[in-house]
Design an enzyme around this catalytic site. Structure first.
Site, PDB file in Angstrom:
ATOM      1  N   LYS A   1       0.713   4.786   1.037  1.00  0.00           N
ATOM      2  CA  LYS A   1      -0.172   5.626   1.907  1.00  0.00           C
ATOM      3  C   LYS A   1       0.727   6.350   2.815  1.00  0.00           C
ATOM      4  CE  LYS A   1      -1.736   2.881   5.533  1.00  0.00           C
ATOM      5  NZ  LYS A   1      -2.541   2.193   6.427  1.00  0.00           N
TER       6      LYS A   1
ATOM      7  N   GLU B   1      -5.970  -8.279   5.701  1.00  0.00           N
ATOM      8  CA  GLU B   1      -5.519  -6.652   5.522  1.00  0.00           C
ATOM      9  C   GLU B   1      -5.431  -6.158   6.747  1.00  0.00           C
ATOM     10  OE1 GLU B   1      -8.783  -4.740   3.769  1.00  0.00           O
ATOM     11  OE2 GLU B   1      -8.839  -5.862   1.807  1.00  0.00           O
ATOM     12  N   SER B   2      -4.311  -5.450   6.718  1.00  0.00           N
ATOM     13  CA  SER B   2      -3.917  -4.630   8.214  1.00  0.00           C
ATOM     14  C   SER B   2      -3.421  -5.296   9.290  1.00  0.00           C
ATOM     15  CB  SER B   2      -5.361  -3.882   8.614  1.00  0.00           C
ATOM     16  OG  SER B   2      -6.067  -3.105   8.002  1.00  0.00           O
TER      17      SER B   2
ATOM     18  N   GLU C   1       0.903  -1.241  -0.045  1.00  0.00           N
ATOM     19  CA  GLU C   1       0.000  -0.134  -0.241  1.00  0.00           C
ATOM     20  C   GLU C   1       0.679   1.284  -0.129  1.00  0.00           C
ATOM     21  OE1 GLU C   1      -3.297   0.901   3.095  1.00  0.00           O
ATOM     22  OE2 GLU C   1      -4.216   0.425   1.234  1.00  0.00           O
TER      23      GLU C   1
ATOM     24  N   GLU D   1     -14.827  -5.806   0.881  1.00  0.00           N
ATOM     25  CA  GLU D   1     -13.942  -5.839   2.188  1.00  0.00           C
ATOM     26  C   GLU D   1     -15.179  -5.837   3.450  1.00  0.00           C
ATOM     27  OE1 GLU D   1     -10.570  -2.873   3.195  1.00  0.00           O
ATOM     28  OE2 GLU D   1     -12.134  -2.282   4.843  1.00  0.00           O
TER      29      GLU D   1
ATOM     30  N   ASN E   1     -10.582  -7.269   6.559  1.00  0.00           N
ATOM     31  CA  ASN E   1      -9.734  -5.998   7.328  1.00  0.00           C
ATOM     32  C   ASN E   1      -9.621  -6.353   8.976  1.00  0.00           C
ATOM     33  OD1 ASN E   1      -8.568  -3.761   8.075  1.00  0.00           O
ATOM     34  ND2 ASN E   1      -9.692  -2.487   6.487  1.00  0.00           N
TER      35      ASN E   1
ATOM     36  N   LYS F   1      -7.500   2.757  -3.794  1.00  0.00           N
ATOM     37  CA  LYS F   1      -8.077   2.416  -2.318  1.00  0.00           C
ATOM     38  C   LYS F   1      -8.875   3.785  -2.048  1.00  0.00           C
ATOM     39  CE  LYS F   1      -7.853   0.102   1.447  1.00  0.00           C
ATOM     40  NZ  LYS F   1      -6.733   0.081   2.290  1.00  0.00           N
TER      41      LYS F   1
HETATM   42  O1  LIG Z   1      -6.133   2.949   8.670  1.00  0.00           O
HETATM   43  C1  LIG Z   1      -6.662   3.583   9.252  1.00  0.00           C
HETATM   44  O2  LIG Z   1      -6.807   4.607  10.013  1.00  0.00           O
HETATM   45  C2  LIG Z   1      -8.065   3.816   8.614  1.00  0.00           C
HETATM   46  C3  LIG Z   1      -9.145   4.588   9.220  1.00  0.00           C
HETATM   47  C4  LIG Z   1     -10.295   4.481   8.498  1.00  0.00           C
HETATM   48  C5  LIG Z   1     -10.836   3.836   7.489  1.00  0.00           C
HETATM   49  C6  LIG Z   1      -9.595   3.098   6.900  1.00  0.00           C
HETATM   50  C7  LIG Z   1      -8.430   2.976   7.304  1.00  0.00           C
HETATM   51  N1  LIG Z   1      -7.269   2.451   6.942  1.00  0.00           N
HETATM   52  C8  LIG Z   1      -7.379   1.698   5.761  1.00  0.00           C
HETATM   53  C9  LIG Z   1      -6.935   0.373   5.687  1.00  0.00           C
HETATM   54  O3  LIG Z   1      -7.531  -0.719   5.897  1.00  0.00           O
HETATM   55  C10 LIG Z   1      -5.293   0.108   5.723  1.00  0.00           C
HETATM   56  O4  LIG Z   1      -4.883   1.099   4.899  1.00  0.00           O
HETATM   57  C11 LIG Z   1      -4.901  -1.080   5.252  1.00  0.00           C
HETATM   58  O5  LIG Z   1      -5.655  -2.073   5.414  1.00  0.00           O
HETATM   59  C12 LIG Z   1      -3.458  -1.300   5.475  1.00  0.00           C
HETATM   60  O6  LIG Z   1      -3.136  -1.342   6.959  1.00  0.00           O
HETATM   61  P1  LIG Z   1      -1.962  -1.458   7.680  1.00  0.00           P
HETATM   62  O7  LIG Z   1      -1.084  -2.426   6.980  1.00  0.00           O
HETATM   63  O8  LIG Z   1      -2.061  -1.655   8.914  1.00  0.00           O
HETATM   64  O9  LIG Z   1      -1.333  -0.105   7.411  1.00  0.00           O
END
Ligand SMILES: O=C(O)c1ccccc1NCC(=O)[C@H](O)[C@H](O)COP(=O)(O)O
Length: 385
Positions: A171, A339-340, A169, A281, A303, A232
């Protein structure tokens, strides 16, 4: 009634208007129809805005209309969707039978960050559509290179390495973590990811909450990055799908906690017409069960982050892939993305053991001085070709 601002019987014509769920407009004389988002995007019968690609195939859009007497808010309630759409100015209106009323002191302010983002999107997209009506995007679509195979790239990577395919990502910031990387060059980061073995990229296009942009998406595409690109974005209506494609997106994210089933189904049809993938998602069992019942879903993202509270638990992935759900996913050959909250080879192994064939990773990679090298650390070995 205590606290009721105004209670009135609304005229029967309004009842009729509200009785057509999502204010559905038929696109053809057949049973096909379009949900509200499509209608809001100007994709309605006879609209000179509808893209020729859509007009040609619209008869394929066979969607069963919800029960005629279900109001839009009843439909979303029945699907457990808690995220409300931006109300017109003033406190939200409520309807019970022939009566409409406003509750005193019910704020017309968002209840959490996800709802705030969605309300912002509603407004932002309305303004963007003024500047770029759908018919103007049609010309842009004629000049955009054809979409790349997003799902195919994930499957190939998984087959090649035996590890989950990586969606890396791009970001800069997020509501939960603030600024992740000050020296943020999206093209440089994308190229580093590609060199490090990413199968696909996820590019944040929201400016206000993630400091992303559609210009970043377009620049990465035009820089010659070969990885398929996920736009995204917080999709609230179909116009955004066309806009993302016009900027070079190969896949679109649809969030089940934001969009009713009918919208997801219709948007998947639009993406298929445009040759794009859809990553749908989910975050809990109810959303997973809803999405598994929607025709045309072949890519589901779980997620681990609760987008309302920011709580992250990679156990969510395991929980949603257990038992009958996991079995149904395998039967339907749906590719699942974890994800995340993925930072270590142990995290990757955990979600792979749970059943994912791809992972979407932002923070743990984008913060690295060399994000591409961060990929080897994340997987415990070099996954580049
Ligand atoms: O990441 C946030 O704070 C967030 C808040 C509200 C809506 C979406 C958000 N994030 C998007 C995502 O889900 C993440 O960017 C993506 O899954 C990657 O997660 P990570 O590897 O933990 O950065």
């Amino acid at each position: 009634m205590e606290g009721v601002l105004s209670l009135q019987r609304f005229p029967s014509s309004a009842i009729q208007r509200r009785l057509s769920p999502f204010n559905l407009h038929r696109l053809t004389r057949s049973s096909s129809c379009a949900p509200l988002r499509a209608q809001q995007s100007g994709i309605t019968e006879g609209s000179d805005n509808a893209s020729s690609a859509l007009e040609g195939k619209v008869s394929d859009v066979k969607i069963t209309e919800p029960k005629v007497n279900m109001y839009q808010n009843e439909v979303v309630d029945s699907q457990g969707i808690k995220i409300r759409r931006r109300p017109p100015t003033g406190p939200p209106l409520h309807y019970v039978g022939p009566f409409e009323f406003r509750l005193q002191n019910e704020g017309n302010t968002p209840r959490n960050i996800l709802e705030e983002i969605v309300w912002h999107k509603d407004k932002e997209v309305s303004q963007m559509k003024e500047k770029r009506p759908l018919y103007t995007l049609k010309k842009a679509l004629d000049n955009v290179p054809p979409p790349k195979d997003f799902v195919g790239a994930l499957k190939s990577a998984h087959q090649r390495t035996g590890l989950p395919g990586l969606i890396a990502e791009v970001k800069k910031a997020s509501p939960s973590r603030g600024i992740l990387r000050e020296d943020f060059d999206p093209v440089e980061i994308a190229q580093s990811y590609e060199k490090g073995g990413a199968a696909c990229l996820s590019v944040l296009t929201d400016e206000k909450y993630f400091k992303g942009s559609f210009e970043n998406l377009q620049a990465i595409r035009e820089a010659g990055v070969q990885c398929p690109l996920l736009c995204k974005e917080f999709i609230v209506e179909a116009w955004q799908i066309y806009y993302g494609r016009s900027k070079g997106a190969d896949a679109i994210l649809l969030i089940a906690s934001v969009l009713p089933d009918l919208d997801i189904k219709y948007m998947i049809k639009i993406c298929k017409i445009l040759g794009m993938a859809t990553l749908v998602e989910v975050h809990d069992e109810r959303e997973m069960d809803r999405v598994l019942a929607i025709e045309g879903v072949d890519l589901i993202g779980i997620n681990n982050r609760n987008l309302e509270t920011f709580e992250v638990d990679i156990g969510i992935t395991k929980k949603l892939l257990e038992g009958e759900r996991g079995e149904l996913i395998r039967q339907k050959d749906i590719l699942v993305v974890g994800e995340s909250g993925l930072f270590t080879p142990e995290d990757i192994a955990f979600v792979q053991e749970a059943g994912v064939k791809a992972v979407l990773v932002g923070e743990s990679l984008v913060k690295q001085s060399d994000p591409g090298k961060g990929i080897s650390a994340l997987f415990g070995r070099d996954i580049s070709e």
